[in-house]
Write a protein that holds these residues in place. Structure first.
Motif, PDB file in Angstrom:
ATOM      1  N   ALA A   1       0.637   1.727  -4.813  1.00 58.28           N
ATOM      2  CA  ALA A   1       0.067   2.347  -3.619  1.00 58.28           C
ATOM      3  C   ALA A   1      -0.493   1.279  -2.676  1.00 58.28           C
ATOM      4  O   ALA A   1      -0.310   1.355  -1.452  1.00 58.28           O
ATOM      5  N   PHE A   2      -1.161   0.287  -3.235  1.00 56.01           N
ATOM      6  CA  PHE A   2      -1.752  -0.796  -2.437  1.00 56.01           C
ATOM      7  C   PHE A   2      -0.686  -1.494  -1.605  1.00 56.01           C
ATOM      8  O   PHE A   2      -0.861  -1.735  -0.408  1.00 56.01           O
ATOM      9  N   TYR A   3       0.445  -1.803  -2.226  1.00 54.44           N
ATOM     10  CA  TYR A   3       1.496  -2.533  -1.523  1.00 54.44           C
ATOM     11  C   TYR A   3       2.417  -1.618  -0.716  1.00 54.44           C
ATOM     12  O   TYR A   3       3.213  -2.102   0.084  1.00 54.44           O
ATOM     13  N   ALA A   4       2.312  -0.310  -0.878  1.00 59.12           N
ATOM     14  CA  ALA A   4       3.149   0.624  -0.121  1.00 59.12           C
ATOM     15  C   ALA A   4       2.534   1.000   1.220  1.00 59.12           C
ATOM     16  O   ALA A   4       3.178   1.614   2.054  1.00 59.12           O
TER      17      ALA A   4
ATOM     18  N   ASP B   1      -4.662 -10.999  -0.876  1.00 54.50           N
ATOM     19  CA  ASP B   1      -3.899  -9.816  -0.466  1.00 54.50           C
ATOM     20  C   ASP B   1      -4.829  -8.701   0.002  1.00 54.50           C
ATOM     21  O   ASP B   1      -4.555  -8.019   0.987  1.00 54.50           O
ATOM     22  N   VAL B   2      -5.936  -8.522  -0.691  1.00 57.95           N
ATOM     23  CA  VAL B   2      -6.904  -7.492  -0.286  1.00 57.95           C
ATOM     24  C   VAL B   2      -7.456  -7.836   1.089  1.00 57.95           C
ATOM     25  O   VAL B   2      -7.537  -6.980   1.972  1.00 57.95           O
ATOM     26  N   PHE B   3      -7.810  -9.079   1.279  1.00 55.62           N
ATOM     27  CA  PHE B   3      -8.355  -9.537   2.565  1.00 55.62           C
ATOM     28  C   PHE B   3      -7.296  -9.493   3.658  1.00 55.62           C
ATOM     29  O   PHE B   3      -7.523  -8.971   4.745  1.00 55.62           O
ATOM     30  N   GLY B   4      -6.127 -10.049   3.375  1.00 53.65           N
ATOM     31  CA  GLY B   4      -5.096 -10.225   4.392  1.00 53.65           C
ATOM     32  C   GLY B   4      -4.412  -8.947   4.829  1.00 53.65           C
ATOM     33  O   GLY B   4      -3.880  -8.869   5.941  1.00 53.65           O
TER      34      GLY B   4
END
Length: 121
Positions: free
Chosen positions: A25-28, A53-56
Motif C-alpha cells: 500500500a505504501f508503494y502503491a 522513502d517515508v520522507f521522500g
C-alpha cells in the motif's frame, strides 16, 4: 502502480493488517497520496521501510481505529439517524441472542455464518 498507469493512487487502504500488504500500500500510493491502515495487526508485527522513502514520498500515513469514531460524539448522531429511519442498522444484525449464547455466537462469527449478533437481556 500498474492499475493507476504508473502514477500511484491518491488513497490506498490496507485492510488486512499485515506488514507485507502495508508495504504494498505504501508503494502503491502517489507521492502525495495517503495510506490508511484499517487492518488490525498483531502486537508482534513490525514494518521496515527506508526512512528516506517515508520522507521522500511525502503524503500521509494514518491508521483508522473503528473508523476514528468518537463514541461520545458519534453514537448520539447514529442513534438519531437510526430513529429517523435514515440508517438501516437492522440489516447488519444476523441474530438476536441471550447472554448465555455469546460464546456460540463468536464461534458462528469466526466460521462466517453470521455478521453480527445482538445480545438481549
Amino acid at each position: 502502480m500498474t492499475l493507476t498507469g504508473g502514477n500511484g493512487a491518491d488513497v490506498v487502504i490496507e485492510a488486512v493488517g499485515r506488514p507485507e500488504t502495508y508495504e504494498q500500500a505504501f508503494y502503491a500510493r502517489d507521492l502525495a497520496g495517503t495510506v490508511v491502515l484499517v487492518g488490525v495487526p498483531t502486537p508482534d508485527m513490525r514494518i521496515d521501510l527506508p526512512l528516506l522513502d517515508v520522507f521522500g514520498r511525502g503524503g500521509a500515513l494514518k491508521s483508522s481505529w473503528y473508523g476514528d469514531c468518537l463514541p461520545s460524539r458519534d453514537f448520539p448522531m447514529l442513534i438519531d439517524l437510526y430513529l429517523q429511519g435514515r440508517l438501516d442498522l437492522d440489516a447488519f444484525v444476523s441474530e438476536t441472542i441471550e447472554l448465555e449464547g455469546v460464546e456460540q455466537a463468536f464461534d458462528r462469527m469466526q466460521r462466517g455464518e453470521v455478521l453480527r449478533s445482538v445480545v438481549t437481556f
